[in-house]
Design a protein around this motif. Structure first.
Motif, PDB file in Angstrom:
ATOM      1  N   ALA A  44      68.336  25.485  70.004  1.00 19.69           N
ATOM      2  CA  ALA A  44      69.532  25.609  70.670  1.00 19.69           C
ATOM      3  C   ALA A  44      69.420  23.938  72.376  1.00 19.69           C
ATOM      4  O   ALA A  44      68.340  24.518  72.590  1.00 19.69           O
TER       5      ALA A  44
ATOM      6  N   ILE B  86      70.669  24.379  60.916  1.00 23.24           N
ATOM      7  CA  ILE B  86      71.769  23.755  61.213  1.00 23.24           C
ATOM      8  C   ILE B  86      71.959  22.841  62.006  1.00 23.24           C
ATOM      9  O   ILE B  86      73.053  21.960  62.432  1.00 23.24           O
ATOM     10  N   ARG B  87      71.477  22.987  63.056  1.00 24.69           N
ATOM     11  CA  ARG B  87      71.496  21.675  63.748  1.00 24.69           C
ATOM     12  C   ARG B  87      70.876  20.411  62.894  1.00 24.69           C
ATOM     13  O   ARG B  87      71.544  19.099  63.254  1.00 24.69           O
TER      14      ARG B  87
ATOM     15  N   VAL C  50      74.021  22.451  69.592  1.00 22.93           N
ATOM     16  CA  VAL C  50      74.167  23.978  69.052  1.00 22.93           C
ATOM     17  C   VAL C  50      73.842  24.460  70.457  1.00 22.93           C
ATOM     18  O   VAL C  50      73.238  24.241  71.724  1.00 22.93           O
TER      19      VAL C  50
ATOM     20  N   LEU D 169      78.282  23.290  68.305  1.00 24.45           N
ATOM     21  CA  LEU D 169      78.326  24.633  67.110  1.00 24.45           C
ATOM     22  C   LEU D 169      77.867  25.255  67.816  1.00 24.45           C
ATOM     23  O   LEU D 169      77.244  25.500  68.584  1.00 24.45           O
ATOM     24  N   GLN D 170      78.877  26.410  68.443  1.00 23.39           N
ATOM     25  CA  GLN D 170      78.700  27.959  69.290  1.00 23.39           C
ATOM     26  C   GLN D 170      78.194  29.019  68.042  1.00 23.39           C
ATOM     27  O   GLN D 170      78.748  29.133  67.413  1.00 23.39           O
ATOM     28  N   LEU D 171      76.625  29.285  68.021  1.00 20.75           N
ATOM     29  CA  LEU D 171      75.978  30.026  66.622  1.00 20.75           C
ATOM     30  C   LEU D 171      76.363  31.655  67.533  1.00 20.75           C
ATOM     31  O   LEU D 171      74.841  31.946  67.710  1.00 20.75           O
TER      32      LEU D 171
ATOM     33  N   ARG E 234      69.203  28.675  63.631  1.00 19.00           N
ATOM     34  CA  ARG E 234      70.156  27.265  64.246  1.00 19.00           C
ATOM     35  C   ARG E 234      69.268  25.931  64.216  1.00 19.00           C
ATOM     36  O   ARG E 234      69.913  25.041  64.407  1.00 19.00           O
TER      37      ARG E 234
END
Length: 211
Positions: A123, A94-95, A102, A81-83, A91
């Motif tokens: 990330a 989400i991760r 990420v 997923l590129q945020l 982040r």
């Protein structure tokens, strides 16, 4: 070792096949509706099925909701997923929720922007990208580049890549100037906004591998 290659903003099976045939490492699917490269549910599903087992797909998002990510993951088998424009705390959440790597994006215009690399938390990978003009709804994909010398002496704490205005003509120079282990292009391989050109995809991949 040659740089890895990400062809971003793919919306058709023809462009996907061109990227695979040219030896790209990743293909990016854009899930940001204002983008001319937006992949709707039907498109994401088709590309996900076509790419399955052949090339990893990176989902590109701009400060997304959980529901937006859930829908994208449901339709395409995303590898990461590129945020864009997303805080470190977001982040992290989400991760933890989706269990996928990420990619964080740092937009660069001046030396001050590069200092964000010291706080690139939550990330697994990071992209240097060009900061788009003030007022732009799009965080990238506009063909803008930045002064690569700004990052030449910066050592990111994560695996990283370079984006922002890369095309078949300048990608070798960009790799030489920065040592980028991955290069990412969207508009640089298009004949019109959102319309990929198979010949340009092949030329970009060839130039990146030869650098």
């Amino acid at each position: 070792m040659s740089a890895q290659i990400k062809i971003c903003g793919v919306t058709t099976t023809e462009a996907l096949e061109a990227a695979i045939g040219a030896g790209a490492s990743y293909v990016g699917l854009n899930f940001y509706p204002p983008s001319p490269r937006f992949a709707d549910a039907e498109t994401a599903g088709l590309l996900g099925r076509t790419a399955s087992g052949r090339i990893p797909l990176v989902g590109v998002f701009v400060d997304p909701t959980d529901e937006e990510i859930e829908a994208a993951v449901a339709h395409a088998d995303l590898a990461a997923l590129q945020l864009n424009r997303t805080t470190a705390l977001r982040r992290l959440r989400i991760r933890e929720r989706f269990g996928l790597p990420v990619w964080a994006v740092i937009e660069v215009e001046s030396h001050l922007d590069t200092l964000a690399v010291n706080h690139i938390d939550a990330a697994d990978f990071m992209l240097w990208d060009a900061k788009t003009p003030k007022g732009s709804a799009l965080p990238g994909g506009m063909g803008h580049s930045f002064d690569w010398s700004l990052i030449a002496s910066v050592t990111p704490p994560l695996p990283w890549g370079l984006a922002g205005g890369l095309d078949p003509q300048n990608v070798a120079e960009a790799i030489a100037a920065t040592g980028a282990p991955l290069v990412d292009t969207a508009s640089g391989v298009e004949r019109a906004p959102g319309v990929k050109d198979a010949a340009l995809i092949r030329a970009f991949c060839m130039a990146a591998r030869a650098a």
